[in-house]
Each structure stands twice: as C-alpha cells, then as structure tokens.
Design a protein around this motif. Structure first.
Motif, PDB file in Angstrom:
ATOM      1  N   ALA A  79      11.987  -3.511   3.246  1.00  0.00           N
ATOM      2  CA  ALA A  79      11.343  -2.993   3.736  1.00  0.00           C
ATOM      3  C   ALA A  79      12.284  -0.992   2.727  1.00  0.00           C
ATOM      4  O   ALA A  79      11.518  -0.320   2.629  1.00  0.00           O
ATOM      5  N   VAL A  80      13.906  -1.708   2.186  1.00  0.00           N
ATOM      6  CA  VAL A  80      14.079   0.189   2.185  1.00  0.00           C
ATOM      7  C   VAL A  80      15.081  -0.457   0.673  1.00  0.00           C
ATOM      8  O   VAL A  80      14.903   0.452  -0.217  1.00  0.00           O
ATOM      9  N   GLY A  81      14.657  -1.216  -0.257  1.00  0.00           N
ATOM     10  CA  GLY A  81      15.243  -0.919  -1.538  1.00  0.00           C
ATOM     11  C   GLY A  81      16.836  -1.639  -2.113  1.00  0.00           C
ATOM     12  O   GLY A  81      17.228  -1.486  -0.773  1.00  0.00           O
ATOM     13  N   VAL A  82      16.584  -2.160  -3.417  1.00  0.00           N
ATOM     14  CA  VAL A  82      17.975  -2.392  -3.327  1.00  0.00           C
ATOM     15  C   VAL A  82      19.362  -0.934  -2.376  1.00  0.00           C
ATOM     16  O   VAL A  82      20.096  -1.333  -2.735  1.00  0.00           O
ATOM     17  N   LYS A  83      18.756   0.086  -3.480  1.00  0.00           N
ATOM     18  CA  LYS A  83      20.062   1.573  -3.325  1.00  0.00           C
ATOM     19  C   LYS A  83      20.677   1.290  -1.616  1.00  0.00           C
ATOM     20  O   LYS A  83      21.643   1.435  -0.835  1.00  0.00           O
ATOM     21  N   ILE A  84      19.726   0.925  -0.515  1.00  0.00           N
ATOM     22  CA  ILE A  84      19.428   1.787   0.589  1.00  0.00           C
ATOM     23  C   ILE A  84      19.944   0.683   1.374  1.00  0.00           C
ATOM     24  O   ILE A  84      21.048   0.122   2.160  1.00  0.00           O
ATOM     25  N   THR A  85      19.657  -0.745   0.627  1.00  0.00           N
ATOM     26  CA  THR A  85      19.801  -2.201   1.569  1.00  0.00           C
ATOM     27  C   THR A  85      21.529  -2.203   1.418  1.00  0.00           C
ATOM     28  O   THR A  85      22.451  -2.669   2.911  1.00  0.00           O
ATOM     29  N   ILE A  86      22.009  -1.388  -0.113  1.00  0.00           N
ATOM     30  CA  ILE A  86      23.127  -1.553  -0.006  1.00  0.00           C
ATOM     31  C   ILE A  86      24.242  -0.881   1.140  1.00  0.00           C
ATOM     32  O   ILE A  86      25.418  -0.835   1.579  1.00  0.00           O
ATOM     33  N   TRP A 107       8.762  -2.698  -7.862  1.00  0.00           N
ATOM     34  CA  TRP A 107       9.179  -4.559  -7.900  1.00  0.00           C
ATOM     35  C   TRP A 107      11.573  -4.563  -6.502  1.00  0.00           C
ATOM     36  O   TRP A 107      12.005  -5.268  -6.329  1.00  0.00           O
ATOM     37  N   ASP A 108      11.561  -3.088  -6.603  1.00  0.00           N
ATOM     38  CA  ASP A 108      12.107  -2.460  -5.489  1.00  0.00           C
ATOM     39  C   ASP A 108      12.647  -3.457  -4.190  1.00  0.00           C
ATOM     40  O   ASP A 108      13.332  -4.196  -3.445  1.00  0.00           O
ATOM     41  N   SER A 109      11.205  -3.217  -3.450  1.00  0.00           N
ATOM     42  CA  SER A 109      11.129  -3.971  -2.149  1.00  0.00           C
ATOM     43  C   SER A 109      11.442  -5.859  -2.299  1.00  0.00           C
ATOM     44  O   SER A 109      12.885  -5.796  -1.634  1.00  0.00           O
ATOM     45  N   LEU A 110      10.888  -6.222  -3.432  1.00  0.00           N
ATOM     46  CA  LEU A 110      11.734  -7.649  -3.775  1.00  0.00           C
ATOM     47  C   LEU A 110      13.137  -8.123  -4.372  1.00  0.00           C
ATOM     48  O   LEU A 110      13.850  -8.994  -3.221  1.00  0.00           O
ATOM     49  N   ALA A 111      13.453  -7.012  -5.015  1.00  0.00           N
ATOM     50  CA  ALA A 111      14.510  -7.092  -5.197  1.00  0.00           C
ATOM     51  C   ALA A 111      15.612  -7.063  -4.319  1.00  0.00           C
ATOM     52  O   ALA A 111      16.747  -7.925  -3.486  1.00  0.00           O
ATOM     53  N   GLY A 112      15.254  -5.371  -2.797  1.00  0.00           N
ATOM     54  CA  GLY A 112      15.862  -5.274  -1.974  1.00  0.00           C
ATOM     55  C   GLY A 112      16.466  -6.736  -0.539  1.00  0.00           C
ATOM     56  O   GLY A 112      17.083  -7.233  -0.104  1.00  0.00           O
ATOM     57  N   GLY A 113      15.268  -7.241  -1.404  1.00  0.00           N
ATOM     58  CA  GLY A 113      14.780  -7.962   0.398  1.00  0.00           C
ATOM     59  C   GLY A 113      15.668  -9.489  -0.415  1.00  0.00           C
ATOM     60  O   GLY A 113      16.533  -9.834   0.732  1.00  0.00           O
ATOM     61  N   ALA A 114      15.783  -9.763  -1.783  1.00  0.00           N
ATOM     62  CA  ALA A 114      16.347 -10.945  -2.333  1.00  0.00           C
ATOM     63  C   ALA A 114      17.761 -10.559  -2.236  1.00  0.00           C
ATOM     64  O   ALA A 114      19.281 -11.504  -1.544  1.00  0.00           O
ATOM     65  N   PHE A 159       0.362  -0.649  -0.051  1.00  0.00           N
ATOM     66  CA  PHE A 159      -0.274   0.093   0.132  1.00  0.00           C
ATOM     67  C   PHE A 159       0.584   1.146   0.280  1.00  0.00           C
ATOM     68  O   PHE A 159      -0.127   2.273  -0.060  1.00  0.00           O
ATOM     69  N   ILE A 160       1.949   1.561  -0.053  1.00  0.00           N
ATOM     70  CA  ILE A 160       3.348   2.360   0.301  1.00  0.00           C
ATOM     71  C   ILE A 160       4.075   1.448  -0.248  1.00  0.00           C
ATOM     72  O   ILE A 160       5.093   1.534   0.496  1.00  0.00           O
ATOM     73  N   PRO A 161       4.456   1.895  -1.617  1.00  0.00           N
ATOM     74  CA  PRO A 161       5.176   1.430  -2.828  1.00  0.00           C
ATOM     75  C   PRO A 161       6.547   1.856  -2.847  1.00  0.00           C
ATOM     76  O   PRO A 161       6.264   3.095  -2.510  1.00  0.00           O
ATOM     77  N   LEU A 162       7.120   1.251  -2.446  1.00  0.00           N
ATOM     78  CA  LEU A 162       8.535   2.007  -3.323  1.00  0.00           C
ATOM     79  C   LEU A 162       8.843   2.312  -4.893  1.00  0.00           C
ATOM     80  O   LEU A 162       7.943   1.620  -5.619  1.00  0.00           O
ATOM     81  N   THR A 163      10.130   3.060  -5.170  1.00  0.00           N
ATOM     82  CA  THR A 163       9.728   3.365  -6.902  1.00  0.00           C
ATOM     83  C   THR A 163      10.713   2.467  -7.366  1.00  0.00           C
ATOM     84  O   THR A 163      11.899   3.423  -6.593  1.00  0.00           O
TER      85      THR A 163
END
Length: 247
Positions: free
Chosen positions: A182-189, A144-151, A137-141
């Motif tokens: 929760a935060v996506g790829v960029k913030i995860t890195i 799919w960034d959430s799914l990629a960030g989780g993986a 309901f509050i998607p990242l932009t």
C-alpha cells in the motif's frame, strides 16, 4: 463535506468494531444483531448510534446497567478522525480512496489485536486484493515501489521473527507485507521505525507503572497501525524534521 465524511466514517467505525470482534471468533458479521454481552439484550437502533449512544447511556447497558467497553466509541471516533485527517492531508484525489482503505484495515486489526492479540488472516485476505487493485489504478511512483514495499515489509519482519525466535507474530509479518504494497519502501521503513519506537516507549512505561506484568506480551498491531498512519500522512515532514537535526 467534513460533516458527511465524519458521519460516514462513524458508521463505518461501528461496523469495523463488529468485524474486528467477530471475525477472530469465526462468527458472522451480519447476524445475530449486536447485543449486550451481559444480559444478551438485543440493541435497538437508537442504542447503536456511534459514540452518541455510548455517551447518552453513560457507558452502560440500558437494561442491565452492565458496563460497555470504551473500546467501541473510541475506535468509532478514531476512524472518523482519521478519515477526516486523510481528507485534509490528501484532498479529494484518487489517493484518498487508497488512504481510507488502509485506515479501514488498520482500524479492524487494531480492534482484533487489542481484544484477542490476533490479526485475522481473513481480514488481510479481504484487503489484499483491494490494495493491489488500487495500486494498479492509483500507482505509487515508481510503479514497482508497491512490489518492493510488500517484499520488504514481509521479509523484514520475517527476518526479525527468525532472529528473535518468535519475537514477532505471524500476523504482524503478513500485515506488514500488505502495508508495504500500500505505501511502498520508504514509508514501510519509516512506519516500522515509528512503530518500534512507540512500542518500546509505551511498553516500558506500562512496565514502570506496573500496568502490565514483566514478560507478558503486548499486542504490536496497534503500534504498527499508528506508525503506518503517521508515516503515510506525515512521512515527508517527519523525515525532513529528522534530517534537519543533523544538517
């Protein structure tokens, strides 16, 4: 508004202490009531006021004078400070709910990891569906960034654990999977880079000042929490500042 958020977050911080200290021991977070760890005196309501009770009682049990861990008021105050900081940084938007959920999870796992060097699966399993629902309901932009960030979060730490042959705990691996959602790829890195840097600096400093013994493991969860919050709230500023050093 700031006062209401502070009071609300102080109360939540007190509850998060209970969760972080009891869940790893498989104890109920509802009962029994909080008590002194030395004399088992059940604490009255006025002894449970976040931060203030600790200060008024000078960090000691009112009955037996046993010393109360400063971890309690520190985490209560930290939770309040981070809730306020998130509000000031994000504003009254839906994303603020996602920020407070993330902070809540990180506060709880920090308490558990500092006390027991454990990141409880039950805590992660509680927050995982909340974060998934929030990112629906509050998607990242892009979405799919959430799914990629989780993986990425899960896979990166799993790879490090395999290469280092156990140098990374299973709790850390699963935690980064949830953080990535929760935060996506960029913030995860960026989060992992900051956490690793903080862990190295503080770990080496502790060794230099003989605060810890050589070869003795230190909890990585608090560094993950610090790196994640810094990257999440100030990621763009940190990245821009880093790039400006070279260009």
């Amino acid at each position: 508004m700031l006062l209401l958020i502070t009071l609300y977050a102080l109360l939540l911080g007190s509850f998060y202490n209970v969760v972080g200290l009891r869940v790893p021991l498989k104890k109920s977070i509802v009962k029994p009531r909080s008590s002194c760890p030395y004399c088992r005196h059940q604490l009255a309501a006025f002894e449970l006021i976040p931060v203030f009770s600790y200060l008024i009682q000078k960090g000691k049990c009112r009955r037996c004078k046993g010393r109360i861990s400063p971890l309690y008021p520190f985490m209560e105050a930290l939770n309040a400070g981070l809730f306020v900081l998130a509000y000031l940084q994000i504003g009254m938007q839906m994303e603020l709910l996602a920020a407070w959920t993330l902070i809540s999870m990180l506060i709880i796992i920090t308490v558990s990891d500092l006390k027991y060097m454990v990141i409880p699966d039950k805590v992660l399993l509680f927050f995982l569906p909340l974060i998934i629902i929030e990112r629906i309901f509050i998607p990242l932009t892009p979405w799919w960034d959430s799914l990629a960030g989780g993986a990425l979060g899960f896979g990166l730490l799993l790879l490090i654990a395999i290469i280092s042959r156990g140098g990374m705990g299973g709790g850390d691996i699963k935690l980064y999977g949830v953080i990535g959602l929760a935060v996506g790829v960029k913030i995860t890195i960026l989060s992992f880079m900051i956490a690793t840097f903080l862990g190295a600096v503080i770990g080496l400093s502790a060794l230099a000042f003989k605060l810890i013994e050589k070869g003795k493991p230190i909890p990585f969860g608090p560094f993950i929490a610090a790196g994640t919050i810094l990257a999440y709230l100030y990621g763009d500023i940190i990245i821009s500042g880093y790039v400006s050093l070279f260009y």
